[in-house]
Write a protein that holds these residues in place. Structure first.
Motif, PDB file in Angstrom:
ATOM      1  N   ASN A  60       0.812  -1.212   0.000  1.00 28.42           N
ATOM      2  CA  ASN A  60       0.000   0.000   0.000  1.00 28.42           C
ATOM      3  C   ASN A  60       0.848   1.266   0.000  1.00 28.42           C
ATOM      4  N   SER A  61       2.030   1.211   0.608  1.00 30.08           N
ATOM      5  CA  SER A  61       2.898   2.393   0.561  1.00 30.08           C
ATOM      6  C   SER A  61       3.358   2.659  -0.871  1.00 30.08           C
ATOM      7  N   ILE A  62       3.592   1.600  -1.623  1.00 27.75           N
ATOM      8  CA  ILE A  62       3.975   1.749  -3.030  1.00 27.75           C
ATOM      9  C   ILE A  62       2.802   2.311  -3.838  1.00 27.75           C
ATOM     10  N   ILE A  63       1.603   1.819  -3.578  1.00 25.32           N
ATOM     11  CA  ILE A  63       0.410   2.325  -4.272  1.00 25.32           C
ATOM     12  C   ILE A  63       0.243   3.818  -4.001  1.00 25.32           C
ATOM     13  N   LEU A  64       0.359   4.226  -2.742  1.00 22.71           N
ATOM     14  CA  LEU A  64       0.204   5.641  -2.388  1.00 22.71           C
ATOM     15  C   LEU A  64       1.312   6.488  -3.014  1.00 22.71           C
ATOM     16  N   ALA A  65       2.536   6.011  -2.945  1.00 26.05           N
ATOM     17  CA  ALA A  65       3.654   6.764  -3.530  1.00 26.05           C
ATOM     18  C   ALA A  65       3.482   6.916  -5.039  1.00 26.05           C
ATOM     19  N   ASP A  66       3.077   5.849  -5.701  1.00 31.26           N
ATOM     20  CA  ASP A  66       2.844   5.927  -7.149  1.00 31.26           C
ATOM     21  C   ASP A  66       1.712   6.898  -7.463  1.00 31.26           C
ATOM     22  N   PHE A  67       0.652   6.829  -6.683  1.00 26.98           N
ATOM     23  CA  PHE A  67      -0.491   7.703  -6.927  1.00 26.98           C
ATOM     24  C   PHE A  67      -0.091   9.178  -6.824  1.00 26.98           C
ATOM     25  N   PHE A  68       0.652   9.515  -5.762  1.00 32.53           N
ATOM     26  CA  PHE A  68       1.053  10.910  -5.554  1.00 32.53           C
ATOM     27  C   PHE A  68       2.360  11.269  -6.260  1.00 32.53           C
ATOM     28  N   ARG A  69       2.960  10.289  -6.955  1.00 32.84           N
ATOM     29  CA  ARG A  69       4.215  10.484  -7.681  1.00 32.84           C
ATOM     30  C   ARG A  69       5.337  10.929  -6.743  1.00 32.84           C
ATOM     31  N   LEU A  70       5.476  10.172  -5.656  1.00 33.17           N
ATOM     32  CA  LEU A  70       6.483  10.457  -4.642  1.00 33.17           C
ATOM     33  C   LEU A  70       7.299   9.214  -4.352  1.00 33.17           C
ATOM     34  N   ASP A  71       8.379   9.400  -3.613  1.00 31.99           N
ATOM     35  CA  ASP A  71       9.189   8.280  -3.142  1.00 31.99           C
ATOM     36  C   ASP A  71       8.414   7.561  -2.033  1.00 31.99           C
ATOM     37  N   THR A  72       8.610   6.267  -1.907  1.00 29.76           N
ATOM     38  CA  THR A  72       7.887   5.498  -0.880  1.00 29.76           C
ATOM     39  C   THR A  72       8.269   5.911   0.535  1.00 29.76           C
ATOM     40  N   LYS A  73       9.359   6.641   0.720  1.00 28.97           N
ATOM     41  CA  LYS A  73       9.768   7.052   2.068  1.00 28.97           C
ATOM     42  C   LYS A  73       8.693   7.890   2.767  1.00 28.97           C
ATOM     43  N   TYR A  74       7.808   8.488   2.008  1.00 31.27           N
ATOM     44  CA  TYR A  74       6.748   9.286   2.607  1.00 31.27           C
ATOM     45  C   TYR A  74       5.653   8.435   3.255  1.00 31.27           C
ATOM     46  N   PHE A  75       5.558   7.168   2.861  1.00 37.19           N
ATOM     47  CA  PHE A  75       4.463   6.326   3.326  1.00 37.19           C
ATOM     48  C   PHE A  75       4.895   4.995   3.911  1.00 37.19           C
ATOM     49  N   HIS A  76       6.195   4.798   4.076  1.00 39.74           N
ATOM     50  CA  HIS A  76       6.655   3.509   4.594  1.00 39.74           C
ATOM     51  C   HIS A  76       7.868   3.699   5.481  1.00 39.74           C
ATOM     52  N   ASP A  77       7.881   2.974   6.567  1.00 43.24           N
ATOM     53  CA  ASP A  77       9.032   2.975   7.458  1.00 43.24           C
ATOM     54  C   ASP A  77       9.330   1.520   7.786  1.00 43.24           C
ATOM     55  N   ASP A  78      10.504   1.049   7.394  1.00 41.47           N
ATOM     56  CA  ASP A  78      10.860  -0.343   7.623  1.00 41.47           C
ATOM     57  C   ASP A  78      10.790  -0.733   9.087  1.00 41.47           C
ATOM     58  N   TYR A  79      10.910   0.233   9.965  1.00 40.26           N
ATOM     59  CA  TYR A  79      10.845  -0.035  11.409  1.00 40.26           C
ATOM     60  C   TYR A  79       9.502  -0.624  11.794  1.00 40.26           C
ATOM     61  N   PHE A  80       8.444  -0.124  11.168  1.00 45.06           N
ATOM     62  CA  PHE A  80       7.093  -0.585  11.511  1.00 45.06           C
ATOM     63  C   PHE A  80       6.766  -1.846  10.758  1.00 45.06           C
TER      64      PHE A  80
END
Length: 80
Positions: A60-80
């Protein structure tokens, strides 16, 4: 029509996933329901992401990043 946010925000530090999702959704004048319909992500999940109760899966972080044309760092944190 989506706003291309890549250039406007590329140098800003990432905030929390919740803050980023709210900011980018509102900049595109979308409701949670509209974002859900456009991305295929359940509205309930989007609501929980924005409240910080749930973190997006990698998919889902990839879907959101693609939708907003951003890097996945805005929606994903490997820590979680």
């Amino acid at each position: 029509m989506r706003v291309d946010l890549k250039d406007e925000f590329k140098d800003l530090p990432t905030n929390s996933i919740a803050e980023n999702l709210i900011r980018f959704r509102k900049l595109n004048n979308l409701t949670q329901k509209e974002l859900s319909l456009l991305t295929g992500i359940n509205k309930s999940s989007i609501s929980k992401y924005e409240r910080g109760e749930l973190f997006p899966s990698r998919k889902n972080s990839i879907i959101l990043a693609d939708f907003f044309r951003l890097d996945t760092k805005y929606f994903h944190d490997d820590y979680f």
